[in-house]
Design a protein around this motif. Sequence first.
Motif, mmCIF file in Angstrom:
data_model
loop_
_atom_site.group_PDB
_atom_site.id
_atom_site.type_symbol
_atom_site.label_atom_id
_atom_site.label_comp_id
_atom_site.label_asym_id
_atom_site.label_seq_id
_atom_site.Cartn_x
_atom_site.Cartn_y
_atom_site.Cartn_z
ATOM 1 N N THR A 111 5.142 -6.415 -7.938
ATOM 2 C CA THR A 111 6.496 -6.321 -7.841
ATOM 3 C C THR A 111 6.119 -7.864 -6.517
ATOM 4 O OG1 THR A 111 6.121 -5.228 -5.664
ATOM 5 C CG2 THR A 111 7.423 -3.912 -8.286
ATOM 6 N N CYS A 112 7.221 -7.908 -6.645
ATOM 7 C CA CYS A 112 7.882 -9.049 -5.529
ATOM 8 C C CYS A 112 8.947 -8.713 -4.885
ATOM 9 C CB CYS A 112 8.209 -10.547 -6.266
ATOM 10 S SG CYS A 112 6.776 -11.556 -7.416
ATOM 11 N N ARG A 113 8.894 -9.667 -3.598
ATOM 12 C CA ARG A 113 9.683 -9.640 -2.538
ATOM 13 C C ARG A 113 10.737 -10.595 -2.003
ATOM 14 N NH1 ARG A 113 10.377 -4.600 1.823
ATOM 15 N NH2 ARG A 113 12.761 -4.502 2.238
ATOM 16 N N ALA A 114 11.307 -11.318 -1.814
ATOM 17 C CA ALA A 114 11.478 -12.270 -1.270
ATOM 18 C C ALA A 114 10.932 -13.495 -1.511
ATOM 19 C CB ALA A 114 11.941 -12.084 0.071
ATOM 20 N N GLY A 115 10.825 -13.734 -3.199
ATOM 21 C CA GLY A 115 9.767 -15.032 -3.234
ATOM 22 C C GLY A 115 8.296 -14.956 -3.355
ATOM 23 N N HIS A 116 8.062 -13.215 -2.385
ATOM 24 C CA HIS A 116 6.301 -13.179 -2.811
ATOM 25 C C HIS A 116 5.363 -12.433 -4.159
ATOM 26 C CE1 HIS A 116 7.017 -15.632 1.375
ATOM 27 N NE2 HIS A 116 6.095 -15.446 1.435
ATOM 28 N N ILE A 117 4.375 -12.156 -3.913
ATOM 29 C CA ILE A 117 3.928 -10.545 -4.801
ATOM 30 C C ILE A 117 4.279 -10.205 -3.758
ATOM 31 C CG2 ILE A 117 1.688 -9.893 -5.513
ATOM 32 C CD1 ILE A 117 3.749 -12.147 -7.331
ATOM 33 N N GLN A 118 4.806 -8.629 -3.824
ATOM 34 C CA GLN A 118 4.106 -7.511 -2.779
ATOM 35 C C GLN A 118 3.475 -6.154 -3.101
ATOM 36 O OE1 GLN A 118 8.705 -5.213 -3.095
ATOM 37 N NE2 GLN A 118 7.841 -4.432 -0.889
ATOM 38 N N GLU A 119 3.302 -5.987 -4.355
ATOM 39 C CA GLU A 119 2.442 -4.914 -5.219
ATOM 40 C C GLU A 119 2.482 -5.419 -5.809
ATOM 41 O OE1 GLU A 119 5.089 -1.442 -2.967
ATOM 42 O OE2 GLU A 119 5.666 -1.769 -4.394
ATOM 43 N N ALA A 120 1.028 -4.687 -6.374
ATOM 44 C CA ALA A 120 -0.313 -4.513 -7.354
ATOM 45 C C ALA A 120 0.284 -2.576 -8.402
ATOM 46 C CB ALA A 120 -1.443 -5.108 -7.867
ATOM 47 N N ARG A 121 1.558 -2.355 -8.356
ATOM 48 C CA ARG A 121 1.933 -0.459 -8.971
ATOM 49 C C ARG A 121 0.654 -0.650 -9.788
ATOM 50 N NH1 ARG A 121 8.090 0.102 -8.011
ATOM 51 N NH2 ARG A 121 8.479 -0.631 -6.042
ATOM 52 N N ILE A 122 0.089 0.491 -9.939
ATOM 53 C CA ILE A 122 -1.009 0.562 -11.022
ATOM 54 C C ILE A 122 -0.848 1.957 -10.862
ATOM 55 C CG2 ILE A 122 -3.434 1.090 -11.815
ATOM 56 C CD1 ILE A 122 -3.900 -1.541 -10.086
ATOM 57 N N CYS A 123 -0.470 2.674 -12.306
ATOM 58 C CA CYS A 123 -0.036 4.309 -12.403
ATOM 59 C C CYS A 123 -1.897 5.246 -13.343
ATOM 60 C CB CYS A 123 0.754 3.990 -13.885
ATOM 61 S SG CYS A 123 2.227 3.818 -12.700
ATOM 62 N N LEU A 124 -2.135 6.086 -12.018
ATOM 63 C CA LEU A 124 -3.359 6.818 -12.451
ATOM 64 C C LEU A 124 -2.927 8.452 -12.733
ATOM 65 C CD1 LEU A 124 -4.957 5.573 -9.790
ATOM 66 C CD2 LEU A 124 -5.847 4.550 -12.534
ATOM 67 N N GLY A 125 -3.305 9.331 -13.737
ATOM 68 C CA GLY A 125 -3.500 10.304 -13.687
ATOM 69 C C GLY A 125 -4.624 10.947 -12.818
ATOM 70 N N LYS A 126 -4.036 12.323 -13.388
ATOM 71 C CA LYS A 126 -4.335 13.225 -12.062
ATOM 72 C C LYS A 126 -6.466 13.095 -11.729
ATOM 73 C CE LYS A 126 -1.101 17.195 -12.035
ATOM 74 N NZ LYS A 126 -0.872 18.037 -12.370
ATOM 75 N N ASP A 127 -6.688 12.277 -13.010
ATOM 76 C CA ASP A 127 -8.212 12.615 -13.211
ATOM 77 C C ASP A 127 -7.620 11.431 -12.504
ATOM 78 O OD1 ASP A 127 -7.378 11.025 -15.086
ATOM 79 O OD2 ASP A 127 -8.879 11.849 -16.607
ATOM 80 N N LEU A 128 -7.554 10.326 -11.999
ATOM 81 C CA LEU A 128 -7.803 8.466 -11.712
ATOM 82 C C LEU A 128 -7.919 7.428 -12.867
ATOM 83 C CD1 LEU A 128 -9.009 9.012 -8.193
ATOM 84 C CD2 LEU A 128 -6.646 9.093 -8.718
ATOM 85 N N SER A 129 -7.613 8.204 -14.101
ATOM 86 C CA SER A 129 -7.345 7.329 -15.160
ATOM 87 C C SER A 129 -5.952 6.507 -15.238
ATOM 88 C CB SER A 129 -8.265 7.486 -16.443
ATOM 89 O OG SER A 129 -7.016 9.066 -17.324
ATOM 90 N N PRO A 130 -6.043 5.164 -15.399
ATOM 91 C CA PRO A 130 -4.497 4.595 -15.709
ATOM 92 C C PRO A 130 -4.460 5.249 -17.148
ATOM 93 C CG PRO A 130 -6.888 2.909 -14.935
ATOM 94 C CD PRO A 130 -7.263 4.283 -15.812
ATOM 95 N N VAL A 131 -3.127 5.182 -16.129
ATOM 96 C CA VAL A 131 -1.826 5.595 -17.524
ATOM 97 C C VAL A 131 -0.363 4.920 -17.528
ATOM 98 C CG1 VAL A 131 -2.995 8.473 -16.876
ATOM 99 C CG2 VAL A 131 -0.781 7.272 -15.857
ATOM 100 N N PRO A 132 0.473 4.974 -18.370
ATOM 101 C CA PRO A 132 1.253 4.035 -18.626
ATOM 102 C C PRO A 132 2.417 4.842 -17.134
ATOM 103 C CG PRO A 132 0.971 5.140 -20.716
ATOM 104 C CD PRO A 132 -0.256 5.631 -19.708
ATOM 105 N N CYS A 133 3.290 3.641 -16.468
ATOM 106 C CA CYS A 133 3.623 4.127 -16.028
ATOM 107 C C CYS A 133 5.351 4.535 -16.451
ATOM 108 C CB CYS A 133 4.274 2.966 -15.421
ATOM 109 S SG CYS A 133 2.543 1.962 -14.052
ATOM 110 N N GLY A 134 5.965 5.754 -15.570
ATOM 111 C CA GLY A 134 7.119 5.977 -16.071
ATOM 112 C C GLY A 134 7.827 4.624 -15.754
ATOM 113 N N ARG A 135 9.944 4.878 -16.386
ATOM 114 C CA ARG A 135 10.460 3.844 -16.557
ATOM 115 C C ARG A 135 10.681 3.396 -15.075
ATOM 116 N NH1 ARG A 135 12.935 7.892 -19.469
ATOM 117 N NH2 ARG A 135 14.689 8.570 -17.433
ATOM 118 N N ASP A 136 10.773 3.958 -14.154
ATOM 119 C CA ASP A 136 11.477 4.061 -12.963
ATOM 120 C C ASP A 136 10.525 2.807 -12.269
ATOM 121 O OD1 ASP A 136 10.034 6.228 -12.181
ATOM 122 O OD2 ASP A 136 11.812 6.609 -10.902
ATOM 123 N N VAL A 137 9.186 3.145 -12.609
ATOM 124 C CA VAL A 137 7.759 2.425 -11.724
ATOM 125 C C VAL A 137 8.452 0.587 -12.139
ATOM 126 C CG1 VAL A 137 5.244 2.585 -11.140
ATOM 127 C CG2 VAL A 137 7.013 4.794 -11.199
#
Length: 152
Positions: A111-137
């Motif tokens: 994500t970006c905010r005001a022209g800057h890289i803001q976040e790397a959002r990484i979606c994890l399952g309950k076991d902390l393995s990566p999972v596909p992110c939901g639409r609103d993420v």
Amino acid sequence: WVLHGLWPQYETGYPADCRTSFRPPSRSQTGDMADIMGTSGLAWHQWNKHGVCSGLSAPAYYDLSRKAFESIMRPPVFRKLDKTIKLPASVVEDAFIKANPSLRRDMITITCRAGHIQEARICLGKDLSPVPCGRDVSRDCSLNDALFEPVD
């Protein structure tokens, strides 16, 4: 890099500000999270907003948060920066995927905010393995000249 937070995610939205019977974290517990969360205040805020909805005690929530943070390799290439640079946001996503072979494009969003890289959002399952992110993420930044500050 800091861990902004860890929370349960619905298909759309997330729970927040839930009631819990667990005791709030102590100053010592929130202080111990500052190394990965930036400040003890952010650790407190994340517990109050999301940790209380996790079904975990504060120590267990913070332990899981630390495990989640440690489960993702932050791209080492960004540690070499000594000044702010401009780059396509997709380069940041590519670097995370290269550093974390189990990640796919649908499991991370930059994500970006005001022209800057803001976040790397990484979606994890309950076991902390990566999972596909939901639409609103998934709100990928499409800037080709996003500002990226040096990180530790």
